[in-house]
Design an enzyme around this catalytic site. Structure first.
Site, PDB file in Angstrom:
ATOM      1  N   GLY A 272      30.623  46.042  38.979  1.00 21.94           N
ATOM      2  CA  GLY A 272      29.929  46.049  37.700  1.00 21.94           C
ATOM      3  C   GLY A 272      28.758  45.080  37.767  1.00 21.94           C
ATOM      4  O   GLY A 272      28.283  44.728  38.853  1.00 21.94           O
TER       5      GLY A 272
ATOM      6  N   GLU B 181      33.628  39.100  33.423  1.00 22.52           N
ATOM      7  CA  GLU B 181      34.696  39.102  32.425  1.00 22.52           C
ATOM      8  C   GLU B 181      36.041  38.683  33.022  1.00 22.52           C
ATOM      9  O   GLU B 181      36.926  38.215  32.308  1.00 22.52           O
ATOM     10  CB  GLU B 181      34.815  40.503  31.791  1.00 22.52           C
ATOM     11  CG  GLU B 181      35.764  40.549  30.597  1.00 22.52           C
ATOM     12  CD  GLU B 181      35.884  41.935  29.962  1.00 22.52           C
ATOM     13  OE1 GLU B 181      35.116  42.842  30.336  1.00 22.52           O
ATOM     14  OE2 GLU B 181      36.759  42.101  29.091  1.00 22.52           O
TER      15      GLU B 181
ATOM     16  N   ARG C 195      31.979  38.328  15.480  1.00 24.41           N
ATOM     17  CA  ARG C 195      32.880  39.464  15.582  1.00 24.41           C
ATOM     18  C   ARG C 195      34.266  39.214  15.014  1.00 24.41           C
ATOM     19  O   ARG C 195      34.841  40.082  14.363  1.00 24.41           O
ATOM     20  CB  ARG C 195      33.028  39.845  17.052  1.00 24.41           C
ATOM     21  CG  ARG C 195      31.757  40.407  17.588  1.00 24.41           C
ATOM     22  CD  ARG C 195      31.875  40.743  19.035  1.00 24.41           C
ATOM     23  NE  ARG C 195      30.676  41.494  19.419  1.00 24.41           N
ATOM     24  CZ  ARG C 195      30.407  41.892  20.632  1.00 24.41           C
ATOM     25  NH1 ARG C 195      31.237  41.622  21.612  1.00 24.41           N
ATOM     26  NH2 ARG C 195      29.318  42.566  20.896  1.00 24.41           N
TER      27      ARG C 195
ATOM     28  N   ALA D 150      28.509  41.853  37.325  1.00 29.07           N
ATOM     29  CA  ALA D 150      28.740  40.634  38.094  1.00 29.07           C
ATOM     30  C   ALA D 150      28.885  40.959  39.575  1.00 29.07           C
ATOM     31  O   ALA D 150      28.233  40.347  40.432  1.00 29.07           O
ATOM     32  CB  ALA D 150      29.975  39.903  37.567  1.00 29.07           C
TER      33      ALA D 150
END
Lengths: 636, 255
Positions: free
Chosen positions: A42, A425, A330, A44
């Site tokens: 991804g 993540e 959020r 990263a």
């Protein structure tokens, strides 16, 4: 388990510079002597593999997809933050740092977050130079939009497909290095374990998803860029294949798992429409810039939205948080939506949503301007629901989306296993108890392009000569991997893998989801081991281990979720406070906000796996807040 | 609703493959096409059979993993829609649905509906990038980009690499895929220095991988779930023409 964060000395704005100078370098001629494995491609992983390959390391990258471009980073919609202050609205590195620490509810490490804010500048430069087609103004300069948790406009975007464009930029950089022979790419290979010998990470064991072949790959360092674990809830906005296996396997080999209970629930997703549903779809948070969130004041009001006059609507975020309005972070926006639905104000056929309404934006800017900003999101919404958001307000509801928890890493992004690095993540690092919008892309790329390619050199340059023979360790791990696969195939029970995953997901959503209680978590801790036991007894995995077998892949991932879920509940139970996205109902302020307990919980909880029936052991990294004084978050 | 599915089953590249027929009952119209296949697979598994293999991941039309011929049309009957974004409200009770993998020589079948699209990666690898070293970029605002150019580049850059264009093309050409990347980068000032070498190299790889030539049928544009225009193929051809006429042969230019 020793937790040394290795935060460099000196003033915060000089730490990274100073560290870059103080780190040991590997000279260019020696770089080609080192093998580095990157798992995951991804943002990263692709950025890291491309950059390390470019620097001269011998890099092998692994993905279980058919191409690096499929990684779930591709689905990020809204944008990427950077403290460029191109809008001249008072932004700065310090402000981005400050917003991120505060948005994370004071549970992240200041030094890392400051570095992230600094690197945000380089990321935009890099992406623009790669040809990423960011949105532009008429003068040819970059456009920005606002995002939740910030009062400045610092988010760069490419329509609603920012993640796609940034990932393609990183993917293209990676393909370039593959072409140059600097990176060897292994697609459709799933990492099933890490090999640790003599106290250091020595490589990985993979399964070829086409042939079922189990193989060992040794290296001088291993970098995990394998994403988050929101799919523990079964229904989430994550792509279907996202899983915890790589990080969980690493955890079982000695890597501490930090704050696993910090899971983010995204406020703007399309509500569930039926039992069979396989995943939830996110609608970018950027919609909150111009959309207004409301519910009918009257409970159970069945009238269509346009028949409800303004004075019978409750624009609850604007009412409760006048200064941030619809742009509250959020966690707050999610919790308030749940509150409204729980109190009987839910809208839609299943009364499980709130409205996100563009009527006023269309009146103010015109339909064309709204379409320019959000056209593709509106089209996506219409495809799924059959409703046209230009005419009928969107229905939204929170859904699991991102996991701030992950493997613990030091300032160099190295886990508690020397030589095992974790980026994006998959690590716990920068977002504390709540991630702000448009910060995931920023962190993935900062780690991948700018941090790991330098910090890994510090480790490699100090590796002792004659790295010792790890052949026996590889053999053992390979055997464990094979045995596990055989066990899954030979259970031959009566239940499908998905049926277990759905059951686990419901349990986790109810007891360790948006709202948690001591009682519920204790209940979950009773029930998960039973479900796990049933899984191993009753699961049915058709097909063989020697061919392409998607049921088998899924079974292995669900088996790991069934172990990991228990750790998540331990962590949520132990963290007897509310903070950010971790909301313990017992700890609420009078105004209904998360009530932190800084006296006892200003730390990172890092869990050590002990195996067998032994409960995991908690270790703590204490956090200091010198630059952003601890305070109750206020978005009023 | 109740549907009859005819699904292509093939255990690997050596197996000649065949259609098998399944009844899909209790399908609701708010299900996505892949939710429907999941349900069929759950029932197949419960009956002791092997489920249908198909690539999928994000299920929101952006990763490009899913792709199958649905009643002879790539990604099914709705335009601008991937298979995962297709919902069962596009079908009616009693419908028969034929489901097949992409058919192209360059995309060998791996299993059932799963094909190898590795040639796409190799086309990108041969030049679909701007050569920029990490950390060497100037401040982003030193490279202004005309808004219209940026927008047009974005219209091309939205390609998800699903392969529908190849499946739709009677020549199994990947020219729309190749042109989308060539045009995205050619339209931006960042892509200018390598513009002509890039197009030569990418087209060469395209041909070597066994894709057919473009003969302007335009089926790719109709099938493309992202609505990428065949105009970009025209742009590729203009660049290719110019590059071929230039005095430097491709290999020399690359070195």
């Amino acid at each position: 388990m020793e937790l040394n964060a290795r935060i460099p000395a000196g003033p915060i704005e000089q730490k990274w510079d100073r560290h870059r100078f103080e780190m040991k370098l590997v000279n260019p001629a020696n770089k080609r002597k080192f093998d580095v494995i990157v798992v995951g491609t991804g943002l990263a992983g692709a950025a890291a593999a491309a950059t390390m390959g470019e620097l001269g390391y011998r890099v092998r990258a692994f993905t279980f997809h058919d191409s690096p471009r499929r990684a779930h980073s591709i689905a990020a919609q809204g944008g990427i933050n950077a403290a460029k202050n191109y809008q001249g609205d008072g932004d700065s590195v310090f402000r981005l740092f400050h917003d991120t620490v505060k948005g994370g509810d004071f549970r992240s490490r200041e030094a890392n977050v400051y570095r992230l804010a600094q690197l945000s500048l380089n990321i935009i430069d890099q992406a623009v130079a790669q040809g990423v087609p960011f949105a532009r103004e008429y003068g040819g300069l970059l456009a920005n939009r606002s995002f939740g948790g910030a009062q400045v406009s610092r988010t760069f975007y490419a329509r609603g497909q920012t993640g796609q464009q940034l990932l393609l930029g990183a993917y293209q950089a990676l393909q370039r290095q593959i072409h140059a022979g600097a990176v060897e790419m292994h697609t459709r290979q799933e990492m099933l374990d890490v090999v640790v010998a003599d106290g250091r990470a020595r490589g990985i064991v993979t399964r070829d998803l086409l042939t079922g072949k189990v193989e060992s790959h040794s290296a001088d360092a291993v970098v995990l860029a394998t994403g988050g674990y929101s799919n523990v809830f079964f229904l989430s906005t994550n792509a279907k294949l996202c899983n915890v296996t790589a990080t969980w396997r690493a955890h079982k080999r000695g890597a501490g798992f930090a704050n696993p209970c910090f899971t983010q629930i995204h406020p703007t997703c399309i509500p569930q429409s039926g039992e069979y549903q396989s995943k939830l779809t996110l609608m970018s948070e950027s919609l909150r810039n111009d959309g207004r969130i409301w519910v009918p004041k009257a409970k159970g009001d069945k009238r269509p939205a346009h028949q409800i006059p303004d004075d019978e609507r409750d624009y609850y975020l604007e009412r409760l948080y006048p200064s941030f309005g619809n742009l509250t972070p959020r966690d707050i926006a999610s919790r308030r939506a749940k509150e409204m639905v729980d109190a009987g104000h839910g809208i839609g056929p299943m009364e499980n949503g709130v409205y996100l309404d563009f009527r006023d934006a269309i009146r103010r800017m015109g339909k064309e301007a709204v379409s320019e900003r959000y056209g593709n999101l509106f089209a996506m919404y219409e495809k799924i629901t059959g409703d046209d958001p230009y005419e009928v307000p969107m229905r939204i509801y929170p859904a699991p989306h991102y996991t701030m928890g992950g493997l613990w890493v030091d300032y160099n992004l190295m886990s508690t296993v020397p030589g095992l690095f974790v980026i994006g993540e998959a690590n716990f690092s920068d977002h504390g108890a709540n991630r702000l919008g448009a910060s995931a892309l920023m962190q993935g790329l900062a780690d991948g392009y700018f941090v790991i390619p330098l910090t890994i050199g510090d480790y490699l340059s100090q590796l002792p000569d004659g790295n010792g023979d790890a052949a026996a360790a590889f053999k053992d791990v390979e055997k464990e991997v094979r045995d596990r696969t055989d066990r899954l195939l030979s259970a031959r029970g009566s239940r499908t893998v998905d049926s277990f995953h759905m059951e686990l997901g419901r349990l986790m959503w109810d007891l360790c989801g948006m709202e948690r209680t001591e009682e519920g978590l204790k209940d979950a801790l009773e029930r998960i081991p039973k479900l796990r036991e049933e899984f191993w007894r009753e699961v049915r995995v058709p097909g063989s281990g020697e061919s392409f077998n998607q049921s088998l892949e899924k079974a292995g991932r669900v088996a790991d979720f069934l172990e990991f879920a228990e750790l998540m509940c331990h962590d949520a139970l132990q963290r007897d406070e509310s903070c950010g996205a971790h909301y313990r109902r017992e700890h609420t302020t009078e105004e209904g906000e998360a009530k932190r307990n800084d006296e006892e919980f200003t730390h990172v909880s890092v869990w050590e796996h002990r195996g067998g029936d032994e409960a995991p052991r908690e270790h703590r990294e204490e956090l200091d807040f010198e630059h952003v004084p601890l305070s109750q978050r206020s978005y009023k | 609703m109740r549907l009859t599915l005819h699904v292509w089953r093939q255990s690997d590249a050596r197996d000649p493959g065949r259609f098998e027929t399944y009844e899909a009952n209790d399908i609701s119209e708010s299900m996505s096409f892949l939710d429907m296949l999941d349900l069929v697979n759950e029932r197949l598994t419960e009956d002791g059979k092997e489920p249908i293999a198909f690539d999928h991941d994000c299920r929101e039309g952006i990763c490009g993993s899913c792709g199958m011929m649905i009643n002879g049309v790539p990604h099914g009957p709705k335009t601008m829609t991937t298979a995962c974004q297709l919902h069962m409200r596009s079908f009616s009770d009693g419908d028969e649905i034929w489901i097949e993998p992409w058919r192209a020589q360059a995309f060998p079948v791996i299993r059932d509906l799963v094909v190898s699209r590795d040639p796409f990666d190799r086309i990108i690898e041969s030049g679909g990038y701007v050569s920029v070293r990490t950390g060497s970029a100037p401040d982003a605002h030193t490279i202004p980009v005309e808004k219209q150019a940026a927008d047009e580049a974005m219209d091309a850059a939205v390609c998800i690499g699903c392969g529908a264009c190849v499946a739709a093309c009677p020549n199994a050409s990947a020219m729309l895929f190749t042109a989308a990347k060539v045009a995205h980068l050619a339209l931006m000032p960042q892509g200018a220095p390598e513009r002509y070498d890039r197009v030569l190299s990418m087209v060469e790889t395209h041909d070597e991988e066994g894709f057919g030539n473009c003969t302007n049928h335009g089926a790719c544009e109709v099938a493309c779930p992202k609505g990428i225009s065949v105009d970009y193929i025209a742009q590729l051809n203009r660049d290719l023409f110019r590059a071929t006429l230039s005095s430097r042969p491709a290999n020399e230019a690359k070195e």
